[in-house]
Design a protein around this motif. Structure first.
Motif, short mmCIF file in Angstrom:
data_model
loop_
_atom_site.label_atom_id
_atom_site.label_comp_id
_atom_site.label_asym_id
_atom_site.label_seq_id
_atom_site.Cartn_x
_atom_site.Cartn_y
_atom_site.Cartn_z
N ILE A 1 -37.79 -26.85 34.29
CA ILE A 1 -38.16 -25.47 33.99
C ILE A 1 -36.92 -24.61 33.81
O ILE A 1 -36.86 -23.75 32.92
CB ILE A 1 -39.06 -24.92 35.11
N ARG A 2 -35.91 -24.82 34.65
CA ARG A 2 -34.67 -24.04 34.52
C ARG A 2 -33.98 -24.30 33.19
O ARG A 2 -33.43 -23.39 32.57
CB ARG A 2 -33.73 -24.36 35.68
N ILE A 3 -34.02 -25.53 32.73
CA ILE A 3 -33.42 -25.84 31.43
C ILE A 3 -34.17 -25.14 30.31
O ILE A 3 -33.57 -24.56 29.40
CB ILE A 3 -33.41 -27.37 31.19
N PHE A 4 -35.51 -25.15 30.38
CA PHE A 4 -36.31 -24.45 29.36
C PHE A 4 -36.05 -22.95 29.39
O PHE A 4 -36.04 -22.29 28.34
CB PHE A 4 -37.80 -24.74 29.56
N LEU A 5 -35.83 -22.39 30.58
CA LEU A 5 -35.53 -20.97 30.66
C LEU A 5 -34.20 -20.65 29.99
O LEU A 5 -34.08 -19.63 29.28
CB LEU A 5 -35.50 -20.54 32.14
N PRO B 1 -28.58 -32.21 27.75
CA PRO B 1 -28.14 -32.38 26.35
C PRO B 1 -29.31 -32.59 25.40
O PRO B 1 -29.25 -32.15 24.24
CB PRO B 1 -27.25 -33.63 26.42
N ARG B 2 -30.35 -33.24 25.87
CA ARG B 2 -31.50 -33.51 24.99
C ARG B 2 -32.21 -32.21 24.61
O ARG B 2 -32.67 -32.06 23.46
CB ARG B 2 -32.47 -34.46 25.71
N LEU B 3 -32.31 -31.26 25.54
CA LEU B 3 -33.10 -30.06 25.31
C LEU B 3 -32.30 -28.90 24.73
O LEU B 3 -32.83 -28.10 23.97
CB LEU B 3 -33.78 -29.62 26.61
N VAL B 4 -31.04 -28.75 25.11
CA VAL B 4 -30.26 -27.59 24.64
C VAL B 4 -28.98 -28.00 23.92
O VAL B 4 -28.26 -27.13 23.42
CB VAL B 4 -29.90 -26.65 25.82
#
Length: 354
Positions: free
Chosen positions: A120-124, A231-234
């Motif tokens: 969730i923190r990465i998505f934020l 790295p995959r998400l951002v």
């Protein structure tokens, strides 16, 4: 007497055996399995168990793998530097300027990010750093920029920012513990001897806090090299790291031996890099102390650091022409490991505890 020692040894062995077996089963066995897999090859859906170094040859000669490995080390280095530099003032403030009865509350507040899912923190952060997110929107509204910044998302910068935030508590806590263990009478003695606040910090506080700083470096650097989700998400294509390639090899390409080989390379790279960095800092501090510190000591230590880093940069830049793709990594590893071993053998720990 001998019988007593034997009984004591048996009791100690009985107490140690369960955690030792547990560690061997959950740590050593998987590690040995990965190493064993790296010497096999994938034959469509089956594993060819014939011993070979073909995977290592490919890993050493393919520029893609080397680029991803070096990028992973570089990103992890920037994350570690940013995290530790920002964590130290926070830990210092809590330890020296917060009243004892309120320190627990501050530590409690620092651990709040652990209450939410890492994902969730990465998505934020993905939302915050987006082209139409709060960062770009605020800067545009203030007139600082005219168009959204293209370099804060889907690249290495976004990975560094996200990982630095995620691992900040891991850096603050060990540094805080080291600062709490410092005997305050030592600081008073330094001031009584005429040291100002800056020199007291550099000569007393920072060396005594170095075990916590070193622990923070290890806690942050090691997992960030192998991080896959961030790295995959951002990260985008410019933020892809070695863990993403390991995933691709194992799950997308069904080449488990090659994935195991890259994992072994990553582990070796982390070990050699950390050993080189920590032990060379010991060497640079030793040079600083040999000339009495001050500007002369800083200049000598800085010159030595520039030479050490410059040699590695020169080999990395021109190594393919001199030694070939495989030879470049081999020469760099030999220089880094050899230098670290020499310093560890011939140069004892200094006042900084390194």
């Amino acid at each position: 007497m001998g019988q007593g020692l034997t009984s004591e040894a048996k009791r100690g062995l009985t107490m140690v055996s369960p955690p030792l077996i547990f560690a061997l089963l959950l740590l050593a066995a998987p590690l040995l399995t990965i190493i064993l897999f790296s010497f096999w090859t994938q034959d469509f859906l089956t594993i060819n168990r014939t011993f070979t170094v073909e995977n290592y040859t490919e890993a050493l000669t393919d520029p893609l793998y080397r680029t991803l490995l070096l990028r992973s080390l570089r990103i992890a280095g920037f994350v570690t530097l940013a995290t530790v530099v920002l964590a130290f003032p926070i830990a210092y403030y809590i330890s020296f300027h917060v009243r004892p009865e309120r320190k627990a509350l501050w530590i409690f507040l620092i651990t709040i990010p652990f209450w939410t899912s890492y994902l969730i923190r990465i998505f934020l952060w993905r939302v915050i750093l987006a082209f139409d997110g709060p960062v770009n929107g605020t800067l545009i509204e203030l007139g600082v920029i005219d168009t959204p910044l293209p370099w804060i998302l889907y690249n290495a910068n976004a990975v560094v920012i996200t990982l630095a935030h995620a691992f900040a508590p891991f850096a603050i806590l060990p540094i805080f513990v080291s600062l709490e263990k410092i005997d305050r009478s030592l600081l008073e003695a330094a001031r009584d001897l005429g040291e100002n606040a800056v020199m007291t910090f550099l000569r007393v506080t920072l060396p005594l806090a170095m075990p916590g700083v070193l622990a923070a470096v290890l806690i942050v650097f090691i997992p960030t090299v192998g991080d896959y989700v961030t790295p995959r998400l951002v990260g985008g294509s410019g933020g892809t790291m070695i863990a993403n390639m390991i995933y691709v090899q194992i799950f997308d390409l069904s080449n488990r031996p090659m994935g195991a080989t890259l994992a072994v390379f990553a582990m070796l790279a982390v070990t050699i890099t950390l050993a080189w960095a920590i032990l060379h800092v010991r060497f640079w501090v030793h040079l600083n102390d040999r000339v009495g510190g001050g500007l002369a000591g800083l200049g000598l230590a800085g010159a030595a650091a520039a030479v050490d880093i410059g040699i590695l940069w020169l080999i990395l830049r021109n190594g393919d022409a001199w030694f070939g793709p495989a030879g470049t990594l081999g020469v760099m590893a030999a220089i880094m490991a050899g230098g670290a071993i020499a310093i560890a053998i011939f140069l004892p720990k200094g006042r900084w505890g390194l």
